[in-house]
Structure formats: structure tokens, C-alpha cells
Motif scaffolding. Structure first.
Motif, PDB file in Angstrom:
ATOM      1  N   VAL A 166       0.826  -1.265   0.005  1.00 12.77           N
ATOM      2  CA  VAL A 166      -0.002   0.034   0.063  1.00 12.77           C
ATOM      3  C   VAL A 166       0.852   1.142   0.020  1.00 12.77           C
ATOM      4  N   LEU A 167       2.074   1.370   0.574  1.00 11.77           N
ATOM      5  CA  LEU A 167       2.909   2.446   0.732  1.00 11.77           C
ATOM      6  C   LEU A 167       3.432   2.633  -0.527  1.00 11.77           C
ATOM      7  N   GLU A 168       3.982   1.572  -1.125  1.00 15.95           N
ATOM      8  CA  GLU A 168       4.405   1.755  -2.457  1.00 15.95           C
ATOM      9  C   GLU A 168       3.751   2.111  -3.349  1.00 15.95           C
ATOM     10  N   LYS A 169       2.263   1.676  -3.556  1.00 21.77           N
ATOM     11  CA  LYS A 169       1.492   2.372  -4.421  1.00 21.77           C
ATOM     12  C   LYS A 169       1.087   3.804  -4.069  1.00 21.77           C
ATOM     13  N   ALA A 170       0.994   4.195  -2.705  1.00 18.29           N
ATOM     14  CA  ALA A 170       0.530   5.531  -2.511  1.00 18.29           C
ATOM     15  C   ALA A 170       1.988   6.618  -3.008  1.00 18.29           C
ATOM     16  N   VAL A 171       3.217   5.817  -2.692  1.00 20.73           N
ATOM     17  CA  VAL A 171       4.058   6.750  -3.205  1.00 20.73           C
ATOM     18  C   VAL A 171       4.125   7.089  -4.619  1.00 20.73           C
ATOM     19  N   ASN A 172       3.838   5.796  -5.695  1.00 19.09           N
ATOM     20  CA  ASN A 172       3.689   5.988  -7.078  1.00 19.09           C
ATOM     21  C   ASN A 172       2.883   7.104  -7.448  1.00 19.09           C
ATOM     22  N   ILE A 173       1.358   6.947  -6.628  1.00 20.84           N
ATOM     23  CA  ILE A 173       0.670   8.001  -7.052  1.00 20.84           C
ATOM     24  C   ILE A 173       0.895   9.366  -6.824  1.00 20.84           C
ATOM     25  N   CYS A 174       1.565   9.573  -5.657  1.00 18.54           N
ATOM     26  CA  CYS A 174       1.873  11.012  -5.222  1.00 18.54           C
ATOM     27  C   CYS A 174       2.921  11.469  -6.292  1.00 18.54           C
ATOM     28  N   MET A 175       3.944  10.582  -6.682  1.00 20.13           N
ATOM     29  CA  MET A 175       4.927  10.908  -7.779  1.00 20.13           C
ATOM     30  C   MET A 175       4.252  11.388  -9.065  1.00 20.13           C
ATOM     31  N   GLU A 176       3.237  10.699  -9.457  1.00 27.78           N
ATOM     32  CA  GLU A 176       2.529  10.717 -10.593  1.00 27.78           C
ATOM     33  C   GLU A 176       1.823  12.119 -10.718  1.00 27.78           C
ATOM     34  N   CYS A 177       1.068  12.438  -9.519  1.00 27.80           N
ATOM     35  CA  CYS A 177       0.482  13.687  -9.324  1.00 27.80           C
ATOM     36  C   CYS A 177       1.414  14.922  -9.298  1.00 27.80           C
ATOM     37  N   ILE A 178       2.827  14.899  -8.861  1.00 30.19           N
ATOM     38  CA  ILE A 178       3.407  15.985  -8.708  1.00 30.19           C
ATOM     39  C   ILE A 178       4.129  16.188 -10.098  1.00 30.19           C
TER      40      ILE A 178
END
Length: 49
Positions: free
Chosen positions: A34-46
Motif C-alpha cells: 500500500v505504501l509503494e502504491k501511495a508513493v507512486n500515485i503521489c509521484m505521478e500527481c506531482i
């Protein structure tokens, strides 16, 4: 009146079941996924990833 007295017990039971399920997920290693997916989503949004 009887129905209102059951409401707190049901809430406590649901909270306990939720905590048990969270503990089971942590034991299986789902927290890292879950943490890995959250980081990937945040990186895409930024816009970095």
C-alpha cells in the motif's frame, strides 16, 4: 428502546473486527504494498515520475 442499547456493542464489535483485519494485513506484508502504491500515485500527481 432495546435497539438503542445494542448500538454501542455493535460499534465496538465492528471496531474490533476492523483492528483484527488490519493486524492480519500487516502480518501478510500488505502495508509495504500500500505504501509503494501511495508513493507512486503521489509521484505521478506531482509530475516527477
Amino acid at each position: 428502546m432495546r435497539r438503542l442499547s445494542r448500538a454501542p456493542r455493535l460499534g465496538i464489535l465492528c471496531a474490533f473486527i476492523g483492528l483484527l483485519m488490519m493486524g492480519f494485513g500487516i502480518c501478510r506484508g500488505e502495508m509495504a504494498v500500500v505504501l509503494e502504491k501511495a508513493v507512486n500515485i503521489c509521484m505521478e500527481c506531482i509530475g516527477i515520475g
